[in-house]
Design a protein around this motif. Sequence first.
Motif, PDB file in Angstrom:
ATOM      1  N   ASP A 379       0.839  -1.200   0.000  1.00  0.00           N
ATOM      2  CA  ASP A 379       0.000   0.000   0.000  1.00  0.00           C
ATOM      3  C   ASP A 379       0.873   1.248   0.000  1.00  0.00           C
ATOM      4  OD1 ASP A 379      -2.282  -1.477  -0.018  1.00  0.00           O
ATOM      5  OD2 ASP A 379      -2.492  -1.483   2.174  1.00  0.00           O
ATOM      6  N   VAL A 380       0.390   2.258  -0.702  1.00  0.00           N
ATOM      7  CA  VAL A 380       1.137   3.519  -0.768  1.00  0.00           C
ATOM      8  C   VAL A 380       1.235   4.163   0.604  1.00  0.00           C
ATOM      9  CG1 VAL A 380       1.167   5.841  -1.776  1.00  0.00           C
ATOM     10  CG2 VAL A 380       0.473   3.885  -3.175  1.00  0.00           C
ATOM     11  N   ALA A 403      -3.597  -5.115  -8.937  1.00  0.00           N
ATOM     12  CA  ALA A 403      -3.177  -3.826  -8.381  1.00  0.00           C
ATOM     13  C   ALA A 403      -4.164  -2.747  -8.764  1.00  0.00           C
ATOM     14  CB  ALA A 403      -1.775  -3.467  -8.892  1.00  0.00           C
ATOM     15  N   ASP A 404      -4.230  -1.686  -7.895  1.00  0.00           N
ATOM     16  CA  ASP A 404      -5.033  -0.508  -8.204  1.00  0.00           C
ATOM     17  C   ASP A 404      -4.227   0.727  -7.847  1.00  0.00           C
ATOM     18  OD1 ASP A 404      -5.216  -0.207  -5.409  1.00  0.00           O
ATOM     19  OD2 ASP A 404      -7.086  -1.371  -5.345  1.00  0.00           O
ATOM     20  N   SER A 405      -4.897   1.890  -7.812  1.00  0.00           N
ATOM     21  CA  SER A 405      -4.190   3.155  -7.614  1.00  0.00           C
ATOM     22  C   SER A 405      -3.573   3.289  -6.229  1.00  0.00           C
ATOM     23  CB  SER A 405      -5.145   4.328  -7.865  1.00  0.00           C
ATOM     24  OG  SER A 405      -6.258   4.253  -6.981  1.00  0.00           O
ATOM     25  N   SER A 406      -3.938   2.427  -5.277  1.00  0.00           N
ATOM     26  CA  SER A 406      -3.411   2.526  -3.907  1.00  0.00           C
ATOM     27  C   SER A 406      -2.171   1.658  -3.698  1.00  0.00           C
ATOM     28  CB  SER A 406      -4.491   2.126  -2.895  1.00  0.00           C
ATOM     29  OG  SER A 406      -4.833   0.752  -3.066  1.00  0.00           O
ATOM     30  N   HIS A 407      -1.663   1.018  -4.739  1.00  0.00           N
ATOM     31  CA  HIS A 407      -0.592   0.048  -4.578  1.00  0.00           C
ATOM     32  C   HIS A 407       0.746   0.553  -5.122  1.00  0.00           C
ATOM     33  CE1 HIS A 407      -3.797  -3.286  -4.313  1.00  0.00           C
ATOM     34  NE2 HIS A 407      -3.198  -3.209  -3.131  1.00  0.00           N
ATOM     35  N   LEU A 408       1.777  -0.037  -4.567  1.00  0.00           N
ATOM     36  CA  LEU A 408       3.143   0.069  -5.090  1.00  0.00           C
ATOM     37  C   LEU A 408       3.565  -1.311  -5.582  1.00  0.00           C
ATOM     38  CD1 LEU A 408       4.983   2.116  -2.288  1.00  0.00           C
ATOM     39  CD2 LEU A 408       4.281   2.976  -4.514  1.00  0.00           C
ATOM     40  N   LEU A 409       4.185  -1.354  -6.759  1.00  0.00           N
ATOM     41  CA  LEU A 409       4.776  -2.596  -7.253  1.00  0.00           C
ATOM     42  C   LEU A 409       6.234  -2.601  -6.818  1.00  0.00           C
ATOM     43  CD1 LEU A 409       4.778  -5.191  -8.946  1.00  0.00           C
ATOM     44  CD2 LEU A 409       5.307  -3.783 -10.956  1.00  0.00           C
ATOM     45  N   ILE A 410       6.607  -3.610  -6.041  1.00  0.00           N
ATOM     46  CA  ILE A 410       7.958  -3.660  -5.468  1.00  0.00           C
ATOM     47  C   ILE A 410       8.653  -4.932  -5.932  1.00  0.00           C
ATOM     48  CG2 ILE A 410       9.294  -3.781  -3.332  1.00  0.00           C
ATOM     49  CD1 ILE A 410       7.123  -2.178  -1.973  1.00  0.00           C
ATOM     50  N   SER A 411       9.927  -4.767  -6.304  1.00  0.00           N
ATOM     51  CA  SER A 411      10.743  -5.915  -6.685  1.00  0.00           C
ATOM     52  C   SER A 411      12.118  -5.752  -6.053  1.00  0.00           C
ATOM     53  CB  SER A 411      10.876  -5.998  -8.215  1.00  0.00           C
ATOM     54  OG  SER A 411      11.773  -7.022  -8.584  1.00  0.00           O
ATOM     55  N   SER A 453       0.778   7.053 -10.229  1.00  0.00           N
ATOM     56  CA  SER A 453       1.503   8.095 -10.952  1.00  0.00           C
ATOM     57  C   SER A 453       2.072   7.613 -12.294  1.00  0.00           C
ATOM     58  CB  SER A 453       2.649   8.640 -10.082  1.00  0.00           C
ATOM     59  OG  SER A 453       3.563   7.602  -9.767  1.00  0.00           O
ATOM     60  N   GLU A 454       2.287   6.325 -12.433  1.00  0.00           N
ATOM     61  CA  GLU A 454       2.919   5.805 -13.657  1.00  0.00           C
ATOM     62  C   GLU A 454       1.904   5.330 -14.693  1.00  0.00           C
ATOM     63  OE1 GLU A 454       5.951   6.034 -14.376  1.00  0.00           O
ATOM     64  OE2 GLU A 454       6.861   6.536 -12.451  1.00  0.00           O
ATOM     65  N   ASP A 484      -2.406  -7.222 -13.271  1.00  0.00           N
ATOM     66  CA  ASP A 484      -3.677  -6.642 -13.728  1.00  0.00           C
ATOM     67  C   ASP A 484      -3.886  -5.349 -12.966  1.00  0.00           C
ATOM     68  OD1 ASP A 484      -6.159  -6.016 -14.627  1.00  0.00           O
ATOM     69  OD2 ASP A 484      -7.150  -7.847 -13.937  1.00  0.00           O
ATOM     70  N   ILE A 485      -3.832  -4.219 -13.678  1.00  0.00           N
ATOM     71  CA  ILE A 485      -3.971  -2.898 -13.052  1.00  0.00           C
ATOM     72  C   ILE A 485      -5.389  -2.389 -13.316  1.00  0.00           C
ATOM     73  CG2 ILE A 485      -3.127  -0.518 -13.077  1.00  0.00           C
ATOM     74  CD1 ILE A 485      -0.399  -1.611 -13.905  1.00  0.00           C
ATOM     75  N   ASN A 486      -6.114  -2.074 -12.229  1.00  0.00           N
ATOM     76  CA  ASN A 486      -7.493  -1.598 -12.312  1.00  0.00           C
ATOM     77  C   ASN A 486      -7.542  -0.172 -11.783  1.00  0.00           C
ATOM     78  OD1 ASN A 486     -10.214  -1.288 -12.508  1.00  0.00           O
ATOM     79  ND2 ASN A 486     -10.739  -2.730 -10.863  1.00  0.00           N
TER      80      ASN A 486
END
Length: 610
Positions: A379-380, A403-411, A453-454, A484-486
């Motif tokens: 979560d952001v 994922a949605d607008s409240s998420h961060l993708l982390i690797s 933002s991206e 899957d980005i919603n």
Amino acid sequence: MFWYTFLGYFLFTYLTYGVQASVEGYISPSDNKKFLSVLIKSLSGDNVDLSGIYNGVIGLKLLNEQIGSEIAKKNCEYIQKSFKDDEDPEIIFHVFTAWSKLGCSGKIHKEDTLKFLRNVLTKEKSSLSDLRFSVEALKAVGENAPNPAKISQLLQSKLKEDDSLQSLGHALHASVHLGSHGKFALDRVEDIVVQLDEVNGKLLQWEGGLSTTSLLLTGLLNLEGIKPLTQIQADKIANYLLTRKTVQTSKGIVVLLEAIKALTSSSVSPVSIGVIGKPSVSIEKPELKVRVSDLLGSPLKPVPGPVVAVSATRVVDDVVVLSKKPLSAGSGPTEFTLPLLLDPDHYQIVLSAGSHTVNLHVRVLGPVNIKSFEIGLADVDGTSGTQLTKLDFPNKLTKGLQADSSHLLISKFSLSRSVHQTFLRLHSPKKEIIFIAEVDSNKLYKIEVNINSEFTYSGVFDMELILGDPVMSNPIKWNLGKIDINLGKTEPELKSTKGPKPEIKHLFRQAEKRPSTTVSLLFSILTAAPLLLLLILWLKIGLNFSNFSVISLPFHLGFGSILCLFLCFWLKLDMFTTCAWLIPLGIFTFLSGHKVLSKIANSKKSEKKD
């Protein structure tokens, strides 16, 4: 302090004295193949000529290639049919040489031709090139030059008139066949060598390009009893010649091969040291193959000395990792092997063969392993913990990320060694975004992507990890799975730009309204008023024809022609045609008018005297 400086300079000079650089290139088999195709075409093509036959034959001989019997027979017949006795000395030399090298039966030279060549060698009007080729043509049929002393005097007198580089080159080649009478050429050697032009501190050439350089070089190296060039000069000339391997004509190939052949067989024969194949090795196959040969790729005779890797320096930090390691013999007489049991990196290697050295840039390649890899969402605002999934290469996620607008993708991932290029690529049929991983002090790579933002629209993206490096032997492109980005918004469909464009309709400006008939008529009357006034005055005062003479008639004709020309211009002609006619009419009218005025002035002077 002075003595320490002087001692250091003395030791440096002593240790480096006699050490020569070498050249890296040579005439490779691929170059020979390219030359061969051009030379054969000059012997069997449609545009065969006498000079082309000479160049083709000499070129094949320089490449140690055999000439087919059919090609030889065809060219012998062409020479016999096309050669004339009154050719210039250069053509005669080409014919005599080609006839001999092709092994044609009978004699092509006649007594009249030989007499012509002997006469050339006695005439003071003969050029330096004619003198040179006449001497060489006679030599080609086994006849010595007549009266070498006389020829020597002619050459020297011609050099006083023209001592250009081309003239000096022809004089050098002619002097070789004059015995002791050709020693005058030795006095010109220093003058020729000093005219060498240096390019970038690495190349030497004479002004005039490849043909002039080859002419002078072969002439100098044919002189006996002297060493005209130093080893450094010979190496730099060799570097220049190797830059001209792209020649596309048979003549260019011949002059290039003649120059390289002369250098190779001289006492200052350059040593070519270079890597065979690509300048890189791998940890699995660390043997670096090195070629040590002459400019033609042949073994050196004698071998200048043992082939040694003087040093190997890591480029990134200038650390010496190898010193004075001899190379072992390879599979061929010109091949040597150096095992580079080093870590993957870039290295600068100094190789020596006797007194000849070369600097080589070499890469040692090695694999990169992914030690650990994690990917997931967070979560952001940090309200929930990060959920990362561990993956082993080359597996991918069994279930895609949501994922949605409240998420961060982390690797997060770690590697067996650092690499230059670390990317996370997210792509779909409509969009592609690439993110760069950052490494921390613990050499852990991390990528954080803010979904809000991206990304602007919803979509399903494939995730790929891309790893690359100049010294990486196994570049990696790893498919990690899908995300899957919603975002609640779907990307609109792009309208196709194919099909006919809308018609462009032009609107021309409407014609301006013309003035009324009354105004036009009034304007015409005002325009003609001066002419009407002139006619009225003539009727009232009268015309005086008493002073009219025949000499004034051309002036009036010219003036009237100009008026008629203006009328034609107004009715039909354009400006350019009118000016073309106006210039001669104006000149005629001016001269005739000047004549009339001169007569009037002379008549007035005579009246005053009376």
